[in-house]
Write a protein that holds these residues in place. Structure first.
Motif, PDB file in Angstrom:
ATOM      1  N   GLY A  97       0.797  -1.215   0.000  1.00 31.57           N
ATOM      2  CA  GLY A  97       0.000   0.000   0.000  1.00 31.57           C
ATOM      3  C   GLY A  97       0.834   1.271   0.000  1.00 31.57           C
ATOM      4  N   LYS A  98       0.445   2.204   0.856  1.00 36.38           N
ATOM      5  CA  LYS A  98       1.117   3.503   0.905  1.00 36.38           C
ATOM      6  C   LYS A  98       2.492   3.435   1.582  1.00 36.38           C
ATOM      7  N   ASN A  99       2.823   2.286   2.129  1.00 34.79           N
ATOM      8  CA  ASN A  99       4.156   2.098   2.700  1.00 34.79           C
ATOM      9  C   ASN A  99       5.112   1.447   1.699  1.00 34.79           C
ATOM     10  N   GLY A 100       4.599   1.125   0.525  1.00 38.04           N
ATOM     11  CA  GLY A 100       5.401   0.441  -0.473  1.00 38.04           C
ATOM     12  C   GLY A 100       6.286   1.376  -1.277  1.00 38.04           C
ATOM     13  N   VAL A 101       7.275   0.785  -1.920  1.00 38.15           N
ATOM     14  CA  VAL A 101       8.218   1.550  -2.735  1.00 38.15           C
ATOM     15  C   VAL A 101       7.511   2.257  -3.884  1.00 38.15           C
ATOM     16  N   VAL A 102       6.555   1.579  -4.502  1.00 34.14           N
ATOM     17  CA  VAL A 102       5.881   2.161  -5.670  1.00 34.14           C
ATOM     18  C   VAL A 102       5.087   3.396  -5.275  1.00 34.14           C
ATOM     19  N   TRP A 103       4.298   3.303  -4.198  1.00 35.97           N
ATOM     20  CA  TRP A 103       3.508   4.458  -3.759  1.00 35.97           C
ATOM     21  C   TRP A 103       4.420   5.608  -3.334  1.00 35.97           C
ATOM     22  N   LYS A 104       5.453   5.275  -2.559  1.00 34.03           N
ATOM     23  CA  LYS A 104       6.343   6.325  -2.072  1.00 34.03           C
ATOM     24  C   LYS A 104       7.083   7.017  -3.224  1.00 34.03           C
ATOM     25  N   THR A 105       7.458   6.233  -4.236  1.00 38.18           N
ATOM     26  CA  THR A 105       8.167   6.809  -5.381  1.00 38.18           C
ATOM     27  C   THR A 105       7.229   7.601  -6.272  1.00 38.18           C
TER      28      THR A 105
END
Length: 309
Positions: free
Chosen positions: A104-112
């Motif tokens: 979710g929002k803690n993942g690399v994709v969301w953060k990037t």
């Protein structure tokens, strides 16, 4: 005394040329953006993550830049204070993004893709800096034949969801934001990094290729896309803009166009369905109509039948 007054600490005299900060410059579009350009009338700052830009254009600075570190993003931008920003860097691989969805929002994709873009947008608004953001057809679900700039977004994969969120953040935060959406960029110099390059490589080497016949795409000639980016750098634009050829083809038809154009053997092209090519689960993550449309003559791209670079 006069010299001290003129040269002193006046920032207006420190910059002899405006500066353009670019993320994602080592990618396919980034490399093409500077490939045939003699001058941009800007000093270019390469904000890179893993690989700095390695092309021939004389970049002023190569600056490490990690979109995962929001404070670091802000710190770099505040240190360099670019006059304009082109933000192209993102995690784009559909399967890799989907694997990270569980975080979710803690993942690399969301953060990037989302939080990194938020940091860019907040800096841009604070400093009245124009931002050009490269987005994707994956913000749509692919149920309609075409999608123009006013179409309602409904992403069906995590990559599209994060890019859609990033678009919304830019448009709501930054008053000088420009969203450019394009689909399936192609050019002969892109090697095997693109659909066109992979198809051309196999056909040139007399290798069979499997090409999907039940998905529709609007391939975008790379230099049409970079031409629009250069125009927007020079003249400015805000809002959402599609760069599109307004002609849809299947990958199977696209492969035959390549074969016809270069004299390759068309019998090497094998027709498959989207489900057969990716498997049913992965196929469901891809829009059946990955097709953009624009009514803006400025951003109309050439048909894939008319140019192969």
């Amino acid at each position: 005394m006069l010299i001290e007054v003129i040269l002193g600490n006046n920032n207006a005299y420190r910059k002899t040329m405006k500066t353009l900060a670019i993320t994602g410059l080592s990618g396919v579009i980034g490399a093409a953006l500077l490939r045939h350009v003699k001058t941009l009338d800007y000093q270019v700052y390469d904000l890179y993550h893993n690989r700095p830009y390695a092309g021939n254009y004389p970049v002023k600075k190569h600056i490490p830049f990690d979109l995962l570190q929001k404070n670091g993003v802000t710190r770099v931008l505040e240190s360099e204070m670019p006059d304009k920003i082109i933000h192209m860097a993102a995690v784009t691989h559909i399967e890799a993004c989907e694997s990270d969805k569980q975080n979710g929002k803690n993942g690399v994709v969301w953060k990037t893709n989302v939080e990194g873009t938020r940091a860019v947008a907040e800096f841009a608004q604070k400093n009245n800096t124009p931002v050009i953001f490269l987005s994707t057809e994956c913000v749509f679900d692919g149920k309609n034949e075409f999608y123009d700039e006013s179409s309602i977004k409904n992403p069906i994969n995590w990559y599209g969801r994060t890019k859609s969120e990033a678009e919304d953040i830019l448009l709501s935060t930054c008053s000088r934001a420009t969203i450019i959406r394009a689909a399936i960029a192609y050019h002969k110099h892109d090697g095997k990094k693109t659909l066109f390059g992979k198809m051309q490589h196999n056909l040139r080497n007399n290798l069979k290729i499997h090409a999907v016949s039940d998905q529709f795409i609007t391939p975008t000639y790379t230099y049409d896309l970079t031409r629009i980016i250069h125009e927007f750098i020079k003249n400015g634009a805000t809002g959402i803009h599609h760069v599109s050829c307004n002609q849809s083809v299947t990958p199977f038809e696209f492969a035959h166009m390549i074969a016809d154009s270069y004299g390759y053997t068309p019998s090497l092209i094998q027709k498959v369905t989207l489900d057969e090519f990716y498997g049913r689960q992965q196929a469901a993550l891809r829009p059946r109509h990955a097709c953009l449309w624009t009514n803006d003559s400025r951003t109309a791209a050439r048909s894939p039948q008319s140019v192969y670079g």
